[in-house]
Design an enzyme around this catalytic site. Sequence first.
Site, PDB file in Angstrom:
ATOM      1  N   LYS A  83      71.712  48.106  -7.695  1.00 36.99           N
ATOM      2  CA  LYS A  83      73.132  48.040  -8.058  1.00 36.99           C
ATOM      3  C   LYS A  83      73.983  48.518  -6.883  1.00 36.99           C
ATOM      4  O   LYS A  83      75.006  47.918  -6.554  1.00 36.99           O
ATOM      5  CB  LYS A  83      73.415  48.930  -9.284  1.00 36.99           C
ATOM      6  CG  LYS A  83      72.684  48.470 -10.531  1.00 36.99           C
ATOM      7  CD  LYS A  83      73.060  49.342 -11.735  1.00 36.99           C
ATOM      8  CE  LYS A  83      71.991  49.264 -12.798  1.00 36.99           C
ATOM      9  NZ  LYS A  83      71.631  47.900 -13.199  1.00 36.99           N
ATOM     10  N   LYS A  99      57.123  43.737  -8.171  1.00 37.56           N
ATOM     11  CA  LYS A  99      57.927  43.864  -9.392  1.00 37.56           C
ATOM     12  C   LYS A  99      57.053  43.666 -10.636  1.00 37.56           C
ATOM     13  O   LYS A  99      56.542  42.571 -10.882  1.00 37.56           O
ATOM     14  CB  LYS A  99      59.033  42.805  -9.338  1.00 37.56           C
ATOM     15  CG  LYS A  99      59.866  42.695 -10.568  1.00 37.56           C
ATOM     16  CD  LYS A  99      61.009  43.667 -10.556  1.00 37.56           C
ATOM     17  CE  LYS A  99      61.790  43.582 -11.870  1.00 37.56           C
ATOM     18  NZ  LYS A  99      62.581  44.766 -12.125  1.00 37.56           N
ATOM     19  N   LYS A 103      68.571  41.107 -10.842  1.00 36.68           N
ATOM     20  CA  LYS A 103      69.790  40.533 -11.427  1.00 36.68           C
ATOM     21  C   LYS A 103      71.076  41.056 -10.776  1.00 36.68           C
ATOM     22  O   LYS A 103      72.068  40.330 -10.688  1.00 36.68           O
ATOM     23  CB  LYS A 103      69.822  40.746 -12.942  1.00 36.68           C
ATOM     24  CG  LYS A 103      70.185  42.148 -13.397  1.00 36.68           C
ATOM     25  CD  LYS A 103      71.491  42.162 -14.153  1.00 36.68           C
ATOM     26  CE  LYS A 103      71.988  43.516 -14.567  1.00 36.68           C
ATOM     27  NZ  LYS A 103      71.365  44.735 -14.200  1.00 36.68           N
ATOM     28  N   GLY A 107      70.573  45.624 -19.355  1.00 35.96           N
ATOM     29  CA  GLY A 107      69.729  45.405 -20.531  1.00 35.96           C
ATOM     30  C   GLY A 107      70.339  45.942 -21.811  1.00 35.96           C
ATOM     31  O   GLY A 107      70.177  45.349 -22.886  1.00 35.96           O
ATOM     32  N   ASN A 108      71.089  47.059 -21.713  1.00 34.71           N
ATOM     33  CA  ASN A 108      71.640  47.688 -22.925  1.00 34.71           C
ATOM     34  C   ASN A 108      72.725  46.853 -23.598  1.00 34.71           C
ATOM     35  O   ASN A 108      73.082  47.099 -24.738  1.00 34.71           O
ATOM     36  CB  ASN A 108      72.179  49.096 -22.594  1.00 34.71           C
ATOM     37  CG  ASN A 108      73.407  49.062 -21.705  1.00 34.71           C
ATOM     38  OD1 ASN A 108      73.503  48.253 -20.787  1.00 34.71           O
ATOM     39  ND2 ASN A 108      74.348  49.941 -21.968  1.00 34.71           N
TER      40      ASN A 108
HETATM   41  P1  ADP Z   1      70.163  47.783 -16.202  1.00 37.40           P
HETATM   42  O1  ADP Z   1      69.464  47.046 -17.299  1.00 37.40           O
HETATM   43  O2  ADP Z   1      71.569  48.113 -16.533  1.00 37.40           O
HETATM   44  O3  ADP Z   1      69.994  47.133 -14.862  1.00 37.40           O
HETATM   45  P2  ADP Z   1      68.421  49.896 -15.180  1.00 37.40           P
HETATM   46  O4  ADP Z   1      67.523  50.730 -16.027  1.00 37.40           O
HETATM   47  O5  ADP Z   1      67.800  48.901 -14.271  1.00 37.40           O
HETATM   48  O6  ADP Z   1      69.456  49.227 -16.181  1.00 37.40           O
HETATM   49  O7  ADP Z   1      69.348  50.835 -14.283  1.00 37.40           O
HETATM   50  C1  ADP Z   1      70.090  51.910 -14.877  1.00 37.40           C
HETATM   51  C2  ADP Z   1      69.290  53.206 -14.818  1.00 37.40           C
HETATM   52  O8  ADP Z   1      69.194  53.677 -13.472  1.00 37.40           O
HETATM   53  C3  ADP Z   1      69.903  54.383 -15.524  1.00 37.40           C
HETATM   54  O9  ADP Z   1      69.631  54.379 -16.914  1.00 37.40           O
HETATM   55  C4  ADP Z   1      69.252  55.576 -14.804  1.00 37.40           C
HETATM   56  O10 ADP Z   1      68.184  56.079 -15.572  1.00 37.40           O
HETATM   57  C5  ADP Z   1      68.676  54.981 -13.526  1.00 37.40           C
HETATM   58  N1  ADP Z   1      69.012  55.691 -12.299  1.00 37.40           N
HETATM   59  C6  ADP Z   1      68.150  55.882 -11.281  1.00 37.40           C
HETATM   60  N2  ADP Z   1      68.715  56.540 -10.266  1.00 37.40           N
HETATM   61  C7  ADP Z   1      69.986  56.786 -10.653  1.00 37.40           C
HETATM   62  C8  ADP Z   1      71.085  57.438 -10.013  1.00 37.40           C
HETATM   63  N3  ADP Z   1      70.982  57.962  -8.791  1.00 37.40           N
HETATM   64  N4  ADP Z   1      72.263  57.512 -10.683  1.00 37.40           N
HETATM   65  C9  ADP Z   1      72.370  56.977 -11.915  1.00 37.40           C
HETATM   66  N5  ADP Z   1      71.368  56.349 -12.582  1.00 37.40           N
HETATM   67  C10 ADP Z   1      70.183  56.243 -11.952  1.00 37.40           C
HETATM   68 MG    MG Z   2      68.131  46.890 -13.871  1.00 36.14          MG
END
Ligand code: ADP
Ligand code: MG
Length: 318
Positions: free
Chosen positions: A276, A128, A213, A10-11
Site C-alpha cells: 500500500k 505469494k 491489488k 478484504g474487509n
Molecule cells: P487489505 O485486504 O486491506 O489489503 P491487508 O491485511 O493486506 O489488508 O493489509 C492491512 C494490514 O496491514 C493491517 O490489518 C495490519 O495488520 C497490517 N500492517 C502491517 N504493517 C503495518 C503498519 N506498519 N501499519 C499499519 N498496518 C500494518
Molecule cells: Mg492486502
Amino acid sequence: METVVVALGGNAILQKGEKGTAEDQLRNLEKTSERLASLVEKGYRLVITHGNGPQIGNILIQNEAAKNKVPEMPMDICGAQSQGMIGYMLQMCMRNALKRRNLNIPVATIITQTLVDADDPAFSNPTKPVGPFFTEEWAQERIRSYGEKWIEDSGRGWRRVVPSPQPISIIEWPSIKTLVEEGQIVISTGGGGIPVVQDKDGFLHGVEAVIDKDLGAEKLATMLGADKLVILTDVESAALNYSTPGHRIWLNEITVDELSEFLSQGHFLPGSMAPKVEAAMRFIQNGGELAVIASLDKVEEAVQGRAGTRLKRSLSDS
Ligand code: ADP
Ligand code: MG
C-alpha cells in the site's frame, strides 16, 4: 470533476471470522456501497478496485475438490471468475445504494487483464501464498505432477506459492477511461487484474501468478490520470512500530521521501502494508495529486485528505 480510484481491502467484502457465504459478502458490500455512494453524491467520479484473496482461495478449493468431475481451471481463469463474482455483487449493491439517493448512474464491471513482464524476476522466485493449507504428501504430489512450488508455512501446513510480478499496464484502460469520462462508475482491476504476458508477436497469454491489488490499483489510477488514489483497509493508517502496539505511531501527512525512508527501515509488513505504501508513493511520483491509506469507515475524510496516511504531490515537489 475529480476522479478517485478507490482500492477496497478484504474487509470491504468479508470481515474476520466470517465464512464467506453469499449473504456475508452481500451484507458487507451493501455497507461498503453506502459509503462509496456518498462520495458519488458529493460529485466525485468513482473507479472501484478490490482484493480477491479469500474468493480466489475458495475457487481453488472448489477446483481441487471437483477435479475428477470437472476440469481444473488455471489461476488466471480463477482470477477472472473472482472478478466476475465480486463485480456482480458490487455493481448490484452500488446501483441499489445510488437508487436510495435517487441517483441513476450506470455501474459496470470490466474484467481486467494486467500486463506483466515474462522476464520479471518474480517468475523465478514465487513468494505469494495462495489457497488453502495441505499436508506435505499432498504438496509433494503437486510438485511432482504439476511442477508447482509449495512451501511449509510456519507450522500451519503446506501452501502453494506463485509469482507476484509487477504490473506494467492495464490492458482494458481505454474502455475504463471512456466509461469514467461518460460519468459511469466502473469496477475493475479486481485482485490487481488477471496477470497476462505478451509474446514477441504481441499476443496475450494468461499466467499463473498474482498481482498485488494495491499495485494494480496504482497502475490503473496512473493510467487513467486520476486525481486521487484512496486505499481503504481495516486499520486507520500506516503506522511505525506496528508490531509493538505500545509504541505504535500512526502516520498522517507525510512526504514521499519520509515514507520511503520508513519503508526501507522495515516498518511496513511485506504483503500487507508495504504494497500500500509502495502504491501510494508510486502514484505521487507518477504525477497523482493525493494518495491516502485509510480505514474504510473514514472514506469521505480520506478523499478530502483529512484522515489516514496522506501523500500530496504539492508536498513532494523537492
Ligand atoms: P487489505 O485486504 O486491506 O489489503 P491487508 O491485511 O493486506 O489488508 O493489509 C492491512 C494490514 O496491514 C493491517 O490489518 C495490519 O495488520 C497490517 N500492517 C502491517 N504493517 C503495518 C503498519 N506498519 N501499519 C499499519 N498496518 C500494518
Ligand atoms: Mg492486502
